[in-house]
Design a protein around this motif. Structure first.
Motif, short mmCIF file in Angstrom:
data_model
loop_
_atom_site.label_atom_id
_atom_site.label_comp_id
_atom_site.label_asym_id
_atom_site.label_seq_id
_atom_site.Cartn_x
_atom_site.Cartn_y
_atom_site.Cartn_z
N PHE A 99 0.84 -1.20 0.00
CA PHE A 99 0.00 0.00 0.00
C PHE A 99 0.87 1.25 0.00
O PHE A 99 0.60 2.21 -0.71
CB PHE A 99 -0.92 -0.03 1.23
CG PHE A 99 -1.90 1.11 1.28
CD1 PHE A 99 -2.88 1.22 0.31
CD2 PHE A 99 -1.84 2.06 2.27
CE1 PHE A 99 -3.79 2.27 0.33
CE2 PHE A 99 -2.74 3.11 2.31
CZ PHE A 99 -3.71 3.20 1.33
N GLU A 155 -4.68 0.72 -10.39
CA GLU A 155 -5.14 1.55 -9.26
C GLU A 155 -4.55 2.96 -9.34
O GLU A 155 -5.26 3.96 -9.16
CB GLU A 155 -4.71 0.88 -7.96
CG GLU A 155 -5.40 1.43 -6.77
CD GLU A 155 -5.03 0.68 -5.50
OE1 GLU A 155 -5.08 1.29 -4.44
OE2 GLU A 155 -4.68 -0.51 -5.60
N ASN A 195 -10.97 6.66 -4.55
CA ASN A 195 -10.59 5.40 -5.17
C ASN A 195 -10.53 4.27 -4.14
O ASN A 195 -11.00 3.16 -4.40
CB ASN A 195 -9.22 5.56 -5.84
CG ASN A 195 -8.84 4.33 -6.61
OD1 ASN A 195 -9.63 3.81 -7.39
ND2 ASN A 195 -7.66 3.83 -6.38
N GLN A 196 -9.99 4.56 -2.95
CA GLN A 196 -9.94 3.54 -1.89
C GLN A 196 -11.35 3.07 -1.54
O GLN A 196 -11.60 1.88 -1.34
CB GLN A 196 -9.31 4.14 -0.62
CG GLN A 196 -7.82 4.14 -0.61
CD GLN A 196 -7.26 2.73 -0.68
OE1 GLN A 196 -7.67 1.83 0.05
NE2 GLN A 196 -6.34 2.52 -1.60
N LYS A 199 -12.79 0.89 -4.25
CA LYS A 199 -12.11 -0.41 -4.24
C LYS A 199 -12.62 -1.26 -3.08
O LYS A 199 -12.93 -2.44 -3.24
CB LYS A 199 -10.61 -0.17 -4.10
CG LYS A 199 -9.77 -1.35 -4.51
CD LYS A 199 -8.30 -1.03 -4.37
CE LYS A 199 -7.77 -1.74 -3.15
NZ LYS A 199 -6.36 -1.48 -2.90
N ARG A 200 -12.76 -0.65 -1.90
CA ARG A 200 -13.17 -1.44 -0.74
C ARG A 200 -14.64 -1.79 -0.78
O ARG A 200 -15.05 -2.80 -0.23
CB ARG A 200 -12.86 -0.68 0.55
CG ARG A 200 -11.37 -0.57 0.78
CD ARG A 200 -11.09 0.03 2.12
NE ARG A 200 -9.66 0.27 2.28
CZ ARG A 200 -9.13 0.63 3.43
NH1 ARG A 200 -9.89 0.78 4.49
NH2 ARG A 200 -7.82 0.83 3.52
N ASP A 213 -11.95 3.42 9.84
CA ASP A 213 -11.40 3.87 8.56
C ASP A 213 -12.50 4.09 7.54
O ASP A 213 -12.49 5.05 6.79
CB ASP A 213 -10.40 2.84 8.02
CG ASP A 213 -9.21 2.69 8.94
OD1 ASP A 213 -8.90 3.67 9.65
OD2 ASP A 213 -8.58 1.62 8.95
N LEU A 217 -13.51 7.43 5.22
CA LEU A 217 -13.63 7.41 3.75
C LEU A 217 -15.02 7.87 3.32
O LEU A 217 -15.15 8.75 2.46
CB LEU A 217 -13.38 5.99 3.23
CG LEU A 217 -11.97 5.43 3.40
CD1 LEU A 217 -11.89 4.00 2.90
CD2 LEU A 217 -10.96 6.27 2.64
#
Length: 526
Positions: A99, A155, A195-196, A199-200, A213, A217
């Motif tokens: 990461f 990514e 983007n995170q 993705k998650r 977290d 986000l």
């Protein structure tokens, strides 16, 4: 003035190079070589961009009275990635080591992209800069080709794409709010978070990651989307009427309950509101902290109302003094220190909620949403400084960000027993030290007792020296009160880091609330 400004910019660049080289000396791998190449390249482009800003040839309207800040800003994300990768490698956690690599690569690509843009619009085309940019770009892309997997490359490109779209939209809608460097930092950060989150949300089955977290986000992305939605809408509607205001509140409720809540529910697999209430009132310490914070918030509001009452009694145009503005810095330090010592997770969540509230209130003020929009405009106009030249008032949001980013970016999963070894133990405190203590003391002492000016700036030698001294006393106090901090004789490194960042405060024209904590964090983590 141009030559004087250049001197200040040169010293600022020298300080940034010192940070880059110290990190490079500690880490010493292909990515730190890339960081050095990127720094040289950004240094070249920065002067071109400054000339564009002076001649008014830049495509978007940027914040005046400041240089482009390309070099200090473009080094932040790559260096954070590099030190994070190193820390997680030392702790042996591969997932976060990768990461860190992705963070570093993304930061470098975003900075390169901005530089190429700047070189592209400079007339006549600067050949030396083009050559340097080409060489740096080749080194960086070559390194990435040999160290990223295919999914990681995708990514990095996704973040770049989001960044391009966001910067086109936001720089057009908000003229004079950012310098190029700040735009890179703020929008790069938002693109990365977006983007995170995407993705998650797509691989939620893993169930990896802390609810805290996800909370961060979703809050950031939700608030940004809300703002974009209303900005587009109020191009067609007059935002000051009662009907628009009703519509604003209704749509906020719809988006909050209909989009953001289900999204959070999906990510943390339980009702977000119940989770939040349970989280906030879990222990007695949290209860005490919440009561204490409420008291501080009330006193801050009291200051605002008192200053405004004073303003209306003195009929002339009254601006709050530096000392009054720094009073808020003291309140912020008083808020963060107990949180850092007793309950970091609570501080993390409270800072997220506070950020969302601040940005939402800024929308209410900016669009003049009834019933409070006009009042907020009137109350806040008192505390403006020369950095809020655009339509948005961002200084208080930057202050909150500067204090919270070290807490949010602290690599918890790579820190055995909750703290990093040596100077790294001070990482969560870097906001408090750099902005809360250093910047405040420098301002107060510099404006009251400062005599000797640093060449090329308005800042004084006395202010900087008192700031360094105050930060060292603060470190000593942290050692006394926070038992988890153990510095293992890395005092020389801490002294060097604090002095470098205080010098940077004297020379930079960027928003120091945002830049200084990040640089201090990079130095302490290395």
């Amino acid at each position: 003035a141009g030559i004087m400004l250049n001197k200040a910019v040169l010293v600022e660049s020298l300080l940034v190079f010192t940070v880059v080289l110290s990190v490079h000396a500690v880490v010493w791998d292909r990515f730190s070589w890339c960081a050095v190449a990127l720094a040289v390249q950004a240094f070249y482009v920065q002067f071109k961009w400054d000339r564009l800003l002076q001649l008014g040839g830049a495509v978007f309207q940027f914040r005046g009275a400041a240089n482009s800040g390309l070099l200090p800003a473009s080094m932040v994300i790559p260096l954070l990635g590099v030190v994070m990768k190193e820390r997680c490698r030392a702790a042996g956690i591969v997932y976060f080591e990768r990461f860190g690599v992705v963070v570093a690569s993304t930061g470098m690509l975003l900075a390169l992209f901005l530089s190429i843009l700047a070189v592209g619009i400079t007339k006549p085309v600067p050949t030396n800069t083009c050559i340097v940019t080409g060489i740096a770009g080749s080194i960086i892309i070559y390194t990435m080709k040999h160290s990223l997997t295919v999914s990681e490359v995708i990514e990095v490109l996704e973040v770049l794409l989001i960044f391009v779209y966001l910067s086109m939209i936001l720089l057009y809608l908000l003229p004079r709010c950012f310098t190029p460097g700040e735009a890179l930092l703020v929008l790069g950060g938002v693109s990365f978070v977006l983007n995170q989150l995407i993705k998650r949300s797509l691989n939620v089955i893993e169930g990896r990651g802390d609810p805290i977290d996800f909370f961060l986000l979703v809050a950031v992305v939700g608030v940004v989307l809300l703002g974009l939605f209303f900005t587009v809408l109020f191009i067609f509607l007059d935002s000051g009427t009662w009907i628009s205001s009703m519509f604003f509140h209704m749509m906020t409720a719809v988006l909050g309950l209909g989009v953001i809540m289900p999204w959070l529910y999906r990510l943390i697999q339980r009702n977000p509101l119940f989770w939040l209430l349970q989280f906030l009132f879990q222990t007695q310490t949290r209860l005490y902290l919440l009561v204490y914070w409420t008291f501080l918030a009330a006193s801050a509001c009291g200051v605002v109302f008192y200053q405004n009452a004073k303003r209306s009694s003195e009929s002339k145009k009254h601006q709050a003094s530096t000392i009054t503005r720094k009073y808020f810095h003291f309140i912020v330090v008083a808020t963060y220190v107990p949180g850092l010592i007793y309950d970091r997770q609570l501080l993390y969540v409270a800072a997220v909620l506070c950020l969302a509230a601040f940005i939402f209130l800024e929308y209410v003020r900016y669009f003049r949403i009834k019933p409070f929009g006009q009042t907020l405009r009137h109350l806040l106009s008192l505390f403006l400084d020369e950095r809020d030249s655009g339509p948005l008032i961002l200084t208080h949001i930057y202050l909150l960000l500067g204090m919270s980013l070290p807490v949010w970016l602290f690599p918890r999963s790579c820190a055995p027993k909750g703290t990093l070894p040596g100077a790294g133990a001070l990482v969560p405190y870097s906001g408090v030290l750099a902005v809360g203590v250093g910047d405040t003391i420098a301002s107060v002492f510099g404006s009251t007792m400062g005599e000797i000016k640093w060449p090329g700036t308005k800042k004084t030698f006395e202010g900087t020296m008192t700031a360094i001294f105050a930060q060292i006393i603060a470190v000593a106090l942290i050692l006394i009160f926070d038992s988890s901090v153990n510095l293992n004789s890395s005092y020389a490194w801490i002294l060097a880091s604090v002095s470098l960042v205080s010098l940077l405060e004297a020379y930079t024209t960027q928003i120091d609330n945002l830049l200084l904590p990040l640089y201090l964090q990079i130095m302490l983590m290395a």
